[in-house]
Design a protein around this motif. Structure first.
Motif, PDB file in Angstrom:
ATOM      1  N   MET A  52     -80.370  -4.086  18.202  1.00 38.93           N
ATOM      2  CA  MET A  52     -79.211  -4.028  18.630  1.00 38.93           C
ATOM      3  C   MET A  52     -79.210  -2.214  18.569  1.00 38.93           C
ATOM      4  O   MET A  52     -79.420  -1.432  17.414  1.00 38.93           O
ATOM      5  CB  MET A  52     -78.190  -4.526  18.114  1.00 38.93           C
ATOM      6  N   GLU A  53     -78.866  -1.554  19.704  1.00 37.83           N
ATOM      7  CA  GLU A  53     -79.038  -0.208  19.960  1.00 37.83           C
ATOM      8  C   GLU A  53     -78.352   0.444  21.143  1.00 37.83           C
ATOM      9  O   GLU A  53     -77.952  -0.282  21.821  1.00 37.83           O
ATOM     10  CB  GLU A  53     -80.454   0.163  20.906  1.00 37.83           C
ATOM     11  N   LEU A  54     -77.939   1.297  20.860  1.00 40.00           N
ATOM     12  CA  LEU A  54     -76.760   2.205  21.804  1.00 40.00           C
ATOM     13  C   LEU A  54     -77.165   2.888  22.488  1.00 40.00           C
ATOM     14  O   LEU A  54     -78.124   3.878  22.354  1.00 40.00           O
ATOM     15  CB  LEU A  54     -75.632   2.795  20.901  1.00 40.00           C
ATOM     16  N   TYR A  55     -76.979   3.319  23.853  1.00 29.92           N
ATOM     17  CA  TYR A  55     -77.964   4.066  24.543  1.00 29.92           C
ATOM     18  C   TYR A  55     -76.902   4.505  25.983  1.00 29.92           C
ATOM     19  O   TYR A  55     -76.139   3.326  26.118  1.00 29.92           O
ATOM     20  CB  TYR A  55     -78.747   2.978  25.595  1.00 29.92           C
ATOM     21  N   PHE A  56     -77.216   5.594  25.996  1.00 24.85           N
ATOM     22  CA  PHE A  56     -76.382   7.098  26.291  1.00 24.85           C
ATOM     23  C   PHE A  56     -76.311   6.776  28.014  1.00 24.85           C
ATOM     24  O   PHE A  56     -77.660   7.597  27.743  1.00 24.85           O
ATOM     25  CB  PHE A  56     -75.471   7.764  25.776  1.00 24.85           C
ATOM     26  N   LEU A  57     -75.707   6.478  29.269  1.00 22.21           N
ATOM     27  CA  LEU A  57     -75.823   6.643  30.090  1.00 22.21           C
ATOM     28  C   LEU A  57     -75.286   7.788  30.818  1.00 22.21           C
ATOM     29  O   LEU A  57     -75.565   8.213  32.130  1.00 22.21           O
ATOM     30  CB  LEU A  57     -75.522   5.667  31.043  1.00 22.21           C
ATOM     31  N   GLY A  58     -73.714   8.412  30.434  1.00 17.49           N
ATOM     32  CA  GLY A  58     -72.784   9.240  30.545  1.00 17.49           C
ATOM     33  C   GLY A  58     -72.256   9.559  29.500  1.00 17.49           C
ATOM     34  O   GLY A  58     -71.614   8.535  28.781  1.00 17.49           O
ATOM     35  N   LEU A  82     -77.582  -6.978  33.018  1.00 19.70           N
ATOM     36  CA  LEU A  82     -76.485  -7.093  32.453  1.00 19.70           C
ATOM     37  C   LEU A  82     -75.440  -8.413  32.655  1.00 19.70           C
ATOM     38  O   LEU A  82     -75.498  -9.357  33.111  1.00 19.70           O
ATOM     39  CB  LEU A  82     -75.517  -5.985  33.133  1.00 19.70           C
ATOM     40  N   GLU A  83     -75.159  -8.558  31.236  1.00 14.87           N
ATOM     41  CA  GLU A  83     -73.830  -9.886  30.581  1.00 14.87           C
ATOM     42  C   GLU A  83     -73.230  -9.629  31.270  1.00 14.87           C
ATOM     43  O   GLU A  83     -71.527 -10.472  32.039  1.00 14.87           O
ATOM     44  CB  GLU A  83     -74.205 -10.535  30.150  1.00 14.87           C
ATOM     45  N   PHE A  84     -71.971  -8.383  29.651  1.00 15.95           N
ATOM     46  CA  PHE A  84     -70.728  -8.430  30.195  1.00 15.95           C
ATOM     47  C   PHE A  84     -70.772  -6.022  30.707  1.00 15.95           C
ATOM     48  O   PHE A  84     -71.145  -5.664  30.262  1.00 15.95           O
ATOM     49  CB  PHE A  84     -70.448  -8.336  28.887  1.00 15.95           C
ATOM     50  N   PRO A 115     -83.008  -7.927  22.060  1.00 12.51           N
ATOM     51  CA  PRO A 115     -83.563  -8.733  20.921  1.00 12.51           C
ATOM     52  C   PRO A 115     -82.787  -9.965  20.155  1.00 12.51           C
ATOM     53  O   PRO A 115     -82.751 -11.206  20.253  1.00 12.51           O
ATOM     54  CB  PRO A 115     -84.082  -7.554  20.109  1.00 12.51           C
ATOM     55  N   GLU A 116     -81.211  -9.124  20.464  1.00 14.99           N
ATOM     56  CA  GLU A 116     -80.306 -10.490  19.752  1.00 14.99           C
ATOM     57  C   GLU A 116     -79.802 -11.676  20.439  1.00 14.99           C
ATOM     58  O   GLU A 116     -79.762 -12.898  20.020  1.00 14.99           O
ATOM     59  CB  GLU A 116     -79.136 -10.236  19.362  1.00 14.99           C
ATOM     60  N   ARG A 117     -79.955 -11.373  22.206  1.00  9.51           N
ATOM     61  CA  ARG A 117     -79.892 -12.342  23.211  1.00  9.51           C
ATOM     62  C   ARG A 117     -80.201 -12.236  24.754  1.00  9.51           C
ATOM     63  O   ARG A 117     -79.645 -12.845  25.772  1.00  9.51           O
ATOM     64  CB  ARG A 117     -78.137 -12.708  23.137  1.00  9.51           C
ATOM     65  N   GLY A 118     -80.694 -11.205  24.491  1.00 13.50           N
ATOM     66  CA  GLY A 118     -81.558 -11.095  26.307  1.00 13.50           C
ATOM     67  C   GLY A 118     -80.959 -10.687  26.644  1.00 13.50           C
ATOM     68  O   GLY A 118     -81.186 -10.836  28.193  1.00 13.50           O
ATOM     69  N   THR A 119     -79.916  -9.928  26.837  1.00 11.66           N
ATOM     70  CA  THR A 119     -78.862  -9.176  27.874  1.00 11.66           C
ATOM     71  C   THR A 119     -78.361  -7.929  27.403  1.00 11.66           C
ATOM     72  O   THR A 119     -79.042  -7.356  25.908  1.00 11.66           O
ATOM     73  CB  THR A 119     -77.572 -10.208  27.735  1.00 11.66           C
ATOM     74  N   VAL A 120     -77.854  -6.795  28.267  1.00 11.95           N
ATOM     75  CA  VAL A 120     -77.343  -5.459  27.536  1.00 11.95           C
ATOM     76  C   VAL A 120     -75.773  -5.828  28.084  1.00 11.95           C
ATOM     77  O   VAL A 120     -75.367  -6.972  28.917  1.00 11.95           O
ATOM     78  CB  VAL A 120     -78.064  -4.610  28.741  1.00 11.95           C
ATOM     79  N   TRP A 121     -74.890  -5.570  27.755  1.00 11.04           N
ATOM     80  CA  TRP A 121     -73.365  -4.868  27.680  1.00 11.04           C
ATOM     81  C   TRP A 121     -73.206  -3.841  28.086  1.00 11.04           C
ATOM     82  O   TRP A 121     -74.303  -3.151  26.912  1.00 11.04           O
ATOM     83  CB  TRP A 121     -72.329  -5.066  26.552  1.00 11.04           C
ATOM     84  N   LEU A 122     -72.649  -3.472  29.144  1.00  8.69           N
ATOM     85  CA  LEU A 122     -71.573  -2.160  29.541  1.00  8.69           C
ATOM     86  C   LEU A 122     -70.631  -1.474  28.951  1.00  8.69           C
ATOM     87  O   LEU A 122     -69.776  -2.018  29.068  1.00  8.69           O
ATOM     88  CB  LEU A 122     -72.409  -1.768  30.630  1.00  8.69           C
ATOM     89  N   PHE A 123     -70.804  -0.010  28.368  1.00  7.97           N
ATOM     90  CA  PHE A 123     -68.637  -0.026  28.478  1.00  7.97           C
ATOM     91  C   PHE A 123     -68.756   1.555  28.647  1.00  7.97           C
ATOM     92  O   PHE A 123     -69.598   2.314  29.485  1.00  7.97           O
ATOM     93  CB  PHE A 123     -68.642   0.013  26.488  1.00  7.97           C
ATOM     94  N   ASP A 124     -67.979   1.054  30.432  1.00  7.46           N
ATOM     95  CA  ASP A 124     -67.718   1.807  32.021  1.00  7.46           C
ATOM     96  C   ASP A 124     -68.451   1.994  32.125  1.00  7.46           C
ATOM     97  O   ASP A 124     -70.047   1.578  31.571  1.00  7.46           O
ATOM     98  CB  ASP A 124     -66.754   3.458  30.878  1.00  7.46           C
ATOM     99  N   ALA A 125     -68.318   2.884  33.226  1.00  7.09           N
ATOM    100  CA  ALA A 125     -69.049   3.166  34.490  1.00  7.09           C
ATOM    101  C   ALA A 125     -68.553   3.414  35.367  1.00  7.09           C
ATOM    102  O   ALA A 125     -68.450   3.242  36.680  1.00  7.09           O
ATOM    103  CB  ALA A 125     -69.743   1.434  35.586  1.00  7.09           C
ATOM    104  N   GLY A 126     -68.457   4.939  35.304  1.00  3.44           N
ATOM    105  CA  GLY A 126     -68.355   6.586  35.884  1.00  3.44           C
ATOM    106  C   GLY A 126     -69.598   6.003  37.022  1.00  3.44           C
ATOM    107  O   GLY A 126     -70.065   5.412  36.775  1.00  3.44           O
ATOM    108  N   GLU A 127     -69.032   7.432  38.253  1.00  2.19           N
ATOM    109  CA  GLU A 127     -69.640   7.540  38.641  1.00  2.19           C
ATOM    110  C   GLU A 127     -71.124   7.271  38.859  1.00  2.19           C
ATOM    111  O   GLU A 127     -71.267   8.742  38.312  1.00  2.19           O
ATOM    112  CB  GLU A 127     -68.912   8.703  40.069  1.00  2.19           C
ATOM    113  N   GLY A 128     -71.994   6.821  39.104  1.00  2.00           N
ATOM    114  CA  GLY A 128     -73.151   7.304  39.448  1.00  2.00           C
ATOM    115  C   GLY A 128     -74.067   6.578  38.578  1.00  2.00           C
ATOM    116  O   GLY A 128     -75.570   7.469  37.708  1.00  2.00           O
ATOM    117  N   ASN A 169     -77.644  -2.884  23.923  1.00  4.75           N
ATOM    118  CA  ASN A 169     -78.844  -3.297  24.321  1.00  4.75           C
ATOM    119  C   ASN A 169     -78.693  -4.896  23.172  1.00  4.75           C
ATOM    120  O   ASN A 169     -79.018  -4.050  21.675  1.00  4.75           O
ATOM    121  CB  ASN A 169     -80.372  -2.339  24.208  1.00  4.75           C
ATOM    122  N   LEU A 170     -78.827  -5.372  23.473  1.00  4.33           N
ATOM    123  CA  LEU A 170     -78.896  -6.913  22.880  1.00  4.33           C
ATOM    124  C   LEU A 170     -80.097  -7.882  23.147  1.00  4.33           C
ATOM    125  O   LEU A 170     -80.375  -8.991  23.129  1.00  4.33           O
ATOM    126  CB  LEU A 170     -77.482  -7.545  22.998  1.00  4.33           C
TER     127      LEU A 170
END
Length: 309
Positions: free
Chosen positions: A1-7, A56-58, A28-41, A25-26
């Protein structure tokens, strides 16, 4: 489980910081990625990162201000062109569905995958055998939410070496033993799987907050979390501005982290006034109160360890 900062910037993008988006980044845990917010770019930031839109799952939207939302239509459209054909679920406040439907209706965009939009008020917004996600309203100019993501505890590893030493051979019974069940083995012996499991793996907890000024709901959302991701739009010398515009200072975020007993505090959503040395001063301000504080940078990641580690 890892947090990756895009903005990690607030309000407007700068040369060094795009507007808000952070991936959990999940893989290893479930083969997916969850995203929190999606600002421009956000999709442009992904091109420079290991995060793949097709995984992306959620997508969780904390609130409907543009610097947290305007990148969503482009990201969703590009996902179709990049091999993303699995369903995508969007979680967000009321109004998210109208925003998405209007963007695609007006632009005539077509998606090759199913989109599910789940608008919520407060409470449990997602739950399965691995994770539970709870949302609570914060205090901002419009409805803004914080999320508490709790990973469920998992049984320890099966001690295969011990089973072999006792004369058992690998077989379909091992799967049941891994679940801690009592199993009758091929030779007639009955054994309790729990006796052959290592220590239980404690689940991790992550709290990710949208824009807010200090408020009562923050403490329960953050309490005992392994990591808290919190805005720090201002240094404390601008506390009056922070209150006026419904934001938080680095000092206030650090005070919350200490009161909640979190494992680590990650500050993000920094005002464009803070560049270079000013960022270090903002970090020092937080660490004076909560030493395990960090300031996120674009393309920076933070691995969330299990508590047993």
């Amino acid at each position: 489980m890892e947090l990756y900062f895009l903005g990690t910037g607030a309000g407007m993008p700068t040369r060094g910081r795009n507007v808000t988006s952070v991936a959990l980044n999940l893989m290893p845990e479930r083969g997916t990625v969850w995203l929190f917010d999606a600002g421009e770019g956000t999709q442009h930031q992904m091109l420079r990162s290991p995060i793949k839109p097709g995984k992306l799952e959620f997508i969780f939207i904390t609130h409907l201000h543009g610097d947290h939302l305007y990148g969503l239509p482009g990201l969703m459209t590009s996902r179709s062109y990049q091999g993303g054909d699995e369903p995508l679920t969007l979680f967000g406040p009321p109004g998210l569905r109208r925003f998405v439907e209007t963007a695609f209706e007006v632009s005539g965009a077509h998606l090759d995958y199913e989109v599910r939009v789940r608008e919520f008020e407060e409470g449990v917004v997602f739950e399965d055998e691995q994770f539970r996600v709870t949302a609570a309203k914060l205090e901002h100019r419009i409805d803004s939410y914080g999320f508490r993501i709790v990973e469920r505890d998992t049984p320890g590893a099966l001690d295969s070496a011990r089973l072999t030493a006792e004369g058992f051979r690998p077989g379909p019974q091992y799967a049941r033993l891994k679940r801690g069940e009592t199993v009758t083995m091929p030779d007639g012996r009955t054994i309790d799987g729990r006796a052959y499991l290592g220590p239980e793996l404690k689940g991790r907890t992550v709290a990710v907050f949208g824009d807010t000024r200090p408020c009562g709901s923050e403490l329960e959302l953050a309490r005992g979390a392994d990591v808290l991701v919190h805005e720090a739009t201002y240094m404390h010398e601008k506390a009056d501005n922070a209150h006026k515009y419904y934001h938080t200072t680095a000092t206030q975020a650090a005070v919350l982290a200490a009161e909640a007993g979190v494992g680590a505090l990650i500050l993000t959503h920094l005002s464009s006034r803070y560049q270079d040395e000013a960022v270090h001063r903002l970090l020092e301000e937080a660490r004076a109160i909560f030493p395990r504080s960090h300031v996120a940078e674009d393309f920076w990641s933070y691995v969330i360890p299990r508590r047993a580690e």
